[in-house]
Scaffold this active site. Structure first.
Site, short mmCIF file in Angstrom:
data_model
loop_
_atom_site.label_atom_id
_atom_site.label_comp_id
_atom_site.label_asym_id
_atom_site.label_seq_id
_atom_site.Cartn_x
_atom_site.Cartn_y
_atom_site.Cartn_z
N LYS A 167 0.84 -1.20 0.00
CA LYS A 167 0.00 0.00 0.00
C LYS A 167 0.88 1.25 0.00
O LYS A 167 1.95 1.23 0.59
CB LYS A 167 -0.91 0.01 1.23
CG LYS A 167 -1.80 -1.24 1.39
CD LYS A 167 -2.86 -1.33 0.33
CE LYS A 167 -3.75 -2.56 0.58
NZ LYS A 167 -4.82 -2.68 -0.42
N HIS A 286 -5.99 -13.87 -7.52
CA HIS A 286 -6.89 -12.87 -6.96
C HIS A 286 -8.25 -13.00 -7.63
O HIS A 286 -8.34 -13.36 -8.80
CB HIS A 286 -6.33 -11.46 -7.14
CG HIS A 286 -6.99 -10.45 -6.25
ND1 HIS A 286 -8.24 -9.92 -6.53
CD2 HIS A 286 -6.60 -9.88 -5.08
CE1 HIS A 286 -8.57 -9.07 -5.57
NE2 HIS A 286 -7.60 -9.03 -4.68
#
Length: 470
Positions: A167, A286
């Site tokens: 992040k 994912h």
């Protein structure tokens, strides 16, 4: 021909509703939740689904005489009420195996969830579950490596894998991205991860990211003496570019790559899984876009189906939600599709949403990945829910630590090892979670700060898609 062929339109149930049919072991079985238009009989709706997802069309056609319709047609063999829902019902349909190309999840889904979902006689339609016959499973490659091989490659045993997503997920340069990877891995994580939407954008081209990440992984390995890894997202504009990225990851001696299997597509995913199997690479998966398909309780495809399809198409790790974090998913439903990722046989169990027995034979299992809004306070529950054959990924729960990503990683590692130790000692880790974590924090200032930082953070929202049980 005129004596045998009657032109015109006849009701679907005359051909495709067969309540006396006993499914064969080689049949592919599907359970649909159907909500028909007002006034249309259940049997007609269910038969229409069977017809339109197999051999049927809206009109009788002469060319039916050129084949054996009785052999190839789908058959609705059972209808059940949906508990607590007077509008909908379950339709159980058997499909002969020869309707599907061997090893092709793309072909299976094109039939089962194709045009039939736009059928006017239906208000809603949802594919709840599929029983894949062993004869079909044996034609699929499945996970490139599987749980056992992945543990051997990473040299991690007796506990879940520990990771995080980098992040901010967008906007970092390649070099700064690599710096964050290094901080997380040196702090104690096993793995770090590209987010699903990092591909090759103007602020960070994929080759730069791969090179800086490889440098970070190798440096962290040298400092810690542990095997480390990073999921390099190879999802790309074209299959050719996807394979180019995978090849470069291999050249850099990285152990694991990543693919967005729903947005990338099952054909691309199966191809990449086959490449990983041949080249000794691990494949992280994912599920971006899944909630568009699976979250509505009456329309779409349940995630348990998407999870089964992924195990067949190929992947070594799959995101499954967290139960306790920010993403949708109750405990029993999540356990149901985790079972289908990891176990060799999963019995029918409506309390977990499994409508059929599913025999996986010797197909390797898939690591369940818990990711999304989790932090150190969730660690005992995550270990209890997901068990050892899982990967627990803390994004904000790592980088949001007041002392930085390395401290956040250390806090998560200490919390995990404390919970594993307590579980192995026979303690009830969910009931005793606070005591276990606070005791561990006495010897870890990083964990103490993390516990204080996230002590009030909870995601207590009701689940939208609930199990149909009473």
């Amino acid at each position: 021909m005129s004596k045998k062929y009657d032109a015109g339109v006849k009701e679907y149930r005359d051909t495709y509703w067969t309540p006396d049919y006993v499914p064969l072991d080689t049949d592919l079985l599907a359970c649909f939740k159907c909500t028909g238009q007002e006034g249309v009989p259940r049997e007609e709706v269910a038969a229409a689904v069977a017809a339109e997802s197999s051999t049927g069309t809206w009109s009788t056609v002469w060319s039916e005489l050129l084949t054996d319709l009785e052999f190839y047609k789908g058959r609705c063999y059972r209808i059940e009420d949906v508990p607590g829902d007077k509008e909908s019902f379950y339709a159980f349909i058997a499909y002969p195996l020869d309707l599907f190309e061997e090893g092709s999840i793309t072909n299976v889904l094109t039939s089962l969830v194709g045009n039939v979902f736009g059928f006017k006689a239906l208000r809603h339609l949802r594919l709840e579950d599929i029983r894949f016959p062993m004869a079909f499973i044996k034609t699929c490659g499945g996970p490139p490596q599987g749980i056992v091989v992945e543990r051997d490659r990473l040299n991690k045993y007796g506990r879940p894998l520990l990771g995080c997503t980098i992040k901010p997920k967008l906007g970092l340069s390649g070099k700064n991205y690599g710096r964050v990877v290094y901080e997380c891995l040196r702090g104690g994580l096993d793995l770090t991860k590209d987010d699903e939407n990092i591909n090759s954008q103007p602020f960070q081209r994929w080759r730069d990211r791969f090179e800086f990440v490889a440098e970070a992984v190798k440096l962290a390995q040298q400092e810690t003496g542990e095997v480390k890894g990073h999921y390099l997202n190879c999802t790309a504009t074209t299959p050719e570019e996807m394979y180019e990225r995978a090849e470069f990851a291999k050249e850099l001696d990285m152990p694991i790559i990543m693919h967005d299997y729903i947005t990338g597509g099952f054909t691309a995913n199966t191809g990449l899984a086959n490449w990983c199997r041949k080249n000794g690479m691990l494949l992280h998966i994912h599920r971006a876009m899944h909630a568009v398909i699976d979250r509505h309780p009456k329309h779409g495809i349940h995630f348990r189906v998407l999870a089964k399809c992924l195990r067949l198409s190929g992947g070594d790790q799959l995101h499954t939600g967290t139960v306790v974090g920010k993403l949708e998913g109750d405990r029993q439903t999540t356990l149901g599709y985790i079972d289908n990722l990891r176990e060799s046989f999963v019995p029918e169990d409506r309390t977990r949403g499994n409508f059929f027995d599913q025999d996986w034979g010797s197909m390797p299992g898939v690591f369940a990945v818990a990711s999304g809004g989790i932090h150190v306070w969730h660690m005992p529950a995550l270990l209890a829910i997901f068990g050892d054959d899982s990967c627990l990924q803390f994004g904000g729960g790592t980088h949001g630590h007041p002392w930085g990503s390395a401290a956040g990683a250390a806090a998560n590692r200490v919390a995990l090892e404390a919970c594993v130790k307590a579980r192995n000692a026979g303690r009830e880790i969910e009931k005793e979670s606070r005591d276990i974590l606070m005791e561990a924090a006495k010897h870890s200032p990083e964990l103490a700060i993390a516990l204080e930082t996230w002590k009030e953070i909870k995601f207590e929202f009701d689940t939208v898609d609930k199990l149909d049980v009473q």
